[in-house]
Design a protein around this motif. Structure first.
Motif, PDB file in Angstrom:
ATOM      1  N   ARG A  97       0.357  -1.494  -0.102  1.00 12.30           N
ATOM      2  CA  ARG A  97       0.155  -0.065  -0.188  1.00 12.30           C
ATOM      3  C   ARG A  97       0.392   1.320  -0.102  1.00 12.30           C
ATOM      4  O   ARG A  97       0.620   2.059  -0.650  1.00 12.30           O
ATOM      5  CB  ARG A  97      -0.536   0.018   1.099  1.00 12.30           C
ATOM      6  CG  ARG A  97      -1.960   1.363   1.254  1.00 12.30           C
ATOM      7  CD  ARG A  97      -3.100   0.992   2.536  1.00 12.30           C
ATOM      8  NE  ARG A  97      -1.911   1.173   3.576  1.00 12.30           N
ATOM      9  CZ  ARG A  97      -0.872   1.965   4.592  1.00 12.30           C
ATOM     10  NH1 ARG A  97      -0.649   3.077   4.037  1.00 12.30           N
ATOM     11  NH2 ARG A  97      -0.388   0.848   5.865  1.00 12.30           N
ATOM     12  N   GLN A  98       1.849   1.119   0.406  1.00 13.81           N
ATOM     13  CA  GLN A  98       2.654   2.178   0.679  1.00 13.81           C
ATOM     14  C   GLN A  98       3.655   2.351  -0.545  1.00 13.81           C
ATOM     15  O   GLN A  98       3.321   3.644  -0.773  1.00 13.81           O
ATOM     16  CB  GLN A  98       3.898   2.412   1.959  1.00 13.81           C
ATOM     17  CG  GLN A  98       3.249   2.110   3.933  1.00 13.81           C
ATOM     18  CD  GLN A  98       3.970   2.387   4.723  1.00 13.81           C
ATOM     19  OE1 GLN A  98       5.052   2.795   4.824  1.00 13.81           O
ATOM     20  NE2 GLN A  98       3.191   1.864   5.688  1.00 13.81           N
ATOM     21  N   VAL A  99       4.263   0.822  -1.029  1.00 12.83           N
ATOM     22  CA  VAL A  99       5.237   2.100  -2.015  1.00 12.83           C
ATOM     23  C   VAL A  99       3.970   1.917  -3.266  1.00 12.83           C
ATOM     24  O   VAL A  99       4.719   2.938  -4.439  1.00 12.83           O
ATOM     25  CB  VAL A  99       5.459   0.294  -2.697  1.00 12.83           C
ATOM     26  CG1 VAL A  99       6.516   0.758  -3.982  1.00 12.83           C
ATOM     27  CG2 VAL A  99       6.608  -0.187  -1.674  1.00 12.83           C
ATOM     28  N   ARG A 100       2.771   1.686  -3.516  1.00 14.12           N
ATOM     29  CA  ARG A 100       1.941   2.472  -4.243  1.00 14.12           C
ATOM     30  C   ARG A 100       1.730   3.402  -4.560  1.00 14.12           C
ATOM     31  O   ARG A 100       1.551   4.735  -5.483  1.00 14.12           O
ATOM     32  CB  ARG A 100       0.665   1.262  -4.418  1.00 14.12           C
ATOM     33  CG  ARG A 100      -0.555   1.505  -5.134  1.00 14.12           C
ATOM     34  CD  ARG A 100      -1.925   0.529  -5.719  1.00 14.12           C
ATOM     35  NE  ARG A 100      -2.233   0.291  -3.825  1.00 14.12           N
ATOM     36  CZ  ARG A 100      -1.849  -1.116  -3.713  1.00 14.12           C
ATOM     37  NH1 ARG A 100      -0.939  -1.817  -4.208  1.00 14.12           N
ATOM     38  NH2 ARG A 100      -2.960  -1.217  -2.517  1.00 14.12           N
ATOM     39  N   ASP A 126       1.190  -7.586  -3.836  1.00 16.79           N
ATOM     40  CA  ASP A 126       0.875  -6.716  -3.303  1.00 16.79           C
ATOM     41  C   ASP A 126       1.593  -5.039  -3.634  1.00 16.79           C
ATOM     42  O   ASP A 126       0.787  -4.038  -3.235  1.00 16.79           O
ATOM     43  CB  ASP A 126       1.864  -6.988  -2.186  1.00 16.79           C
ATOM     44  CG  ASP A 126       1.647  -7.987  -1.083  1.00 16.79           C
ATOM     45  OD1 ASP A 126       0.221  -8.154  -0.340  1.00 16.79           O
ATOM     46  OD2 ASP A 126       2.466  -8.656  -1.092  1.00 16.79           O
ATOM     47  N   VAL A 127       1.343  -5.169  -4.394  1.00 16.55           N
ATOM     48  CA  VAL A 127       1.592  -3.122  -4.989  1.00 16.55           C
ATOM     49  C   VAL A 127       1.171  -3.167  -5.950  1.00 16.55           C
ATOM     50  O   VAL A 127       0.096  -2.352  -6.401  1.00 16.55           O
ATOM     51  CB  VAL A 127       3.131  -3.429  -5.373  1.00 16.55           C
ATOM     52  CG1 VAL A 127       2.935  -1.717  -6.265  1.00 16.55           C
ATOM     53  CG2 VAL A 127       4.343  -3.538  -4.548  1.00 16.55           C
ATOM     54  N   ILE A 128       0.885  -3.786  -6.940  1.00 16.97           N
ATOM     55  CA  ILE A 128      -0.489  -4.218  -7.973  1.00 16.97           C
ATOM     56  C   ILE A 128      -1.531  -4.375  -7.429  1.00 16.97           C
ATOM     57  O   ILE A 128      -1.863  -5.215  -7.065  1.00 16.97           O
ATOM     58  CB  ILE A 128      -0.176  -4.744  -9.229  1.00 16.97           C
ATOM     59  CG1 ILE A 128       1.501  -4.550  -9.629  1.00 16.97           C
ATOM     60  CG2 ILE A 128      -1.002  -4.877 -10.565  1.00 16.97           C
ATOM     61  CD1 ILE A 128       1.789  -5.531 -11.208  1.00 16.97           C
ATOM     62  N   ARG A 129      -2.807  -3.169  -8.141  1.00 10.99           N
ATOM     63  CA  ARG A 129      -3.870  -3.767  -7.441  1.00 10.99           C
ATOM     64  C   ARG A 129      -4.355  -3.556  -8.643  1.00 10.99           C
ATOM     65  O   ARG A 129      -4.744  -3.088  -9.206  1.00 10.99           O
ATOM     66  CB  ARG A 129      -4.350  -1.802  -7.388  1.00 10.99           C
ATOM     67  CG  ARG A 129      -3.992  -1.184  -5.908  1.00 10.99           C
ATOM     68  CD  ARG A 129      -4.686   0.014  -5.764  1.00 10.99           C
ATOM     69  NE  ARG A 129      -5.908  -0.674  -5.094  1.00 10.99           N
ATOM     70  CZ  ARG A 129      -6.218  -0.052  -4.296  1.00 10.99           C
ATOM     71  NH1 ARG A 129      -6.831   0.710  -4.162  1.00 10.99           N
ATOM     72  NH2 ARG A 129      -7.711  -0.765  -3.827  1.00 10.99           N
ATOM     73  N   SER A 130      -5.001  -5.449  -8.644  1.00  9.61           N
ATOM     74  CA  SER A 130      -6.278  -5.811  -9.762  1.00  9.61           C
ATOM     75  C   SER A 130      -6.575  -7.583  -8.758  1.00  9.61           C
ATOM     76  O   SER A 130      -5.498  -7.646  -7.669  1.00  9.61           O
ATOM     77  CB  SER A 130      -5.198  -6.611 -10.202  1.00  9.61           C
ATOM     78  OG  SER A 130      -6.042  -7.370 -11.739  1.00  9.61           O
ATOM     79  N   ARG A 131      -7.683  -7.911  -9.562  1.00 13.05           N
ATOM     80  CA  ARG A 131      -8.126  -8.942  -8.636  1.00 13.05           C
ATOM     81  C   ARG A 131      -6.778  -9.929  -8.899  1.00 13.05           C
ATOM     82  O   ARG A 131      -6.274  -9.872 -10.264  1.00 13.05           O
ATOM     83  CB  ARG A 131      -9.163  -8.892  -9.202  1.00 13.05           C
ATOM     84  CG  ARG A 131     -10.650  -8.430  -8.923  1.00 13.05           C
ATOM     85  CD  ARG A 131     -11.336  -9.286  -8.909  1.00 13.05           C
ATOM     86  NE  ARG A 131     -12.740  -7.444  -8.903  1.00 13.05           N
ATOM     87  CZ  ARG A 131     -13.837  -7.630  -7.408  1.00 13.05           C
ATOM     88  NH1 ARG A 131     -13.330  -9.058  -6.923  1.00 13.05           N
ATOM     89  NH2 ARG A 131     -14.198  -6.973  -7.296  1.00 13.05           N
ATOM     90  N   LYS A 135      -0.392  11.026  -4.189  1.00 11.53           N
ATOM     91  CA  LYS A 135      -1.588  11.596  -3.269  1.00 11.53           C
ATOM     92  C   LYS A 135      -2.650  10.492  -3.655  1.00 11.53           C
ATOM     93  O   LYS A 135      -3.235  10.570  -2.615  1.00 11.53           O
ATOM     94  CB  LYS A 135      -2.360  12.659  -3.603  1.00 11.53           C
ATOM     95  CG  LYS A 135      -0.612  13.812  -2.415  1.00 11.53           C
ATOM     96  CD  LYS A 135      -1.801  14.687  -2.625  1.00 11.53           C
ATOM     97  CE  LYS A 135      -0.582  15.948  -1.820  1.00 11.53           C
ATOM     98  NZ  LYS A 135      -0.719  17.396  -2.113  1.00 11.53           N
ATOM     99  N   ASP A 136      -3.667  10.543  -5.016  1.00  9.51           N
ATOM    100  CA  ASP A 136      -4.989  10.012  -4.802  1.00  9.51           C
ATOM    101  C   ASP A 136      -5.062   9.219  -5.802  1.00  9.51           C
ATOM    102  O   ASP A 136      -6.005   8.212  -6.234  1.00  9.51           O
ATOM    103  CB  ASP A 136      -5.366  11.053  -6.232  1.00  9.51           C
ATOM    104  CG  ASP A 136      -4.826  11.623  -7.816  1.00  9.51           C
ATOM    105  OD1 ASP A 136      -3.370  10.897  -7.455  1.00  9.51           O
ATOM    106  OD2 ASP A 136      -5.360  12.208  -8.107  1.00  9.51           O
ATOM    107  N   GLY A 137      -3.966   8.025  -6.181  1.00 10.98           N
ATOM    108  CA  GLY A 137      -2.850   6.450  -6.417  1.00 10.98           C
ATOM    109  C   GLY A 137      -3.110   6.329  -8.196  1.00 10.98           C
ATOM    110  O   GLY A 137      -3.540   5.793  -8.468  1.00 10.98           O
TER     111      GLY A 137
END
Length: 121
Positions: free
Chosen positions: A14-17, A82-87, A23-25
């Motif tokens: 979460r922090q690395v991402r 853990d870094v890449i946001r996806s299912r 700020k906004d992802g």
């Protein structure tokens, strides 16, 4: 999966991402992106702001240092999971492996992390 490793990795991811995306992802907009979205006037307006991301928390920094010392295949698995946001289902489709293989690789990465912590303690 090893629960305590998964919890540390989730917090680290979460922090690395957040550090890589802002700020906004989302990555910050370039001048070309502002030109495309806002036209000549929007891109020509000077923005006198500077954004300095915060560093990782102490726990996430320790996790980051341990992950960086692991083999490349384990580092990649931590990044993918853990870094890449996806299912997970989508990640498996993109990588082109079976569900079972994905979780075997993830478990191996968690075991490597756990071993690295035990050796350094």
């Amino acid at each position: 999966m090893i629960d305590w490793v998964a919890a540390r990795a989730k917090d680290w991811g979460r922090q690395v991402r957040w550090l890589y995306c802002g700020k906004d992802g989302w990555p910050p907009r370039t001048a070309l992106a502002r030109l495309i979205e806002e036209g000549n006037h929007g891109a020509g307006v000077a923005r006198y702001q500077q954004y300095f991301p915060e560093c990782l928390s102490p726990e996430a920094l320790i996790t980051n240092n341990i992950i960086r010392r692991l083999e490349l295949r384990h580092q990649e698995m931590f990044w993918i999971h853990d870094v890449i946001r996806s299912r997970v289902k989508r990640k498996i489709e993109v990588i082109g492996i079976e569900h079972r293989v994905y979780y075997n690789w993830l478990h191996a990465a968690h075991q490597a992390y756990s071993s690295a912590v035990a050796v350094n303690s």
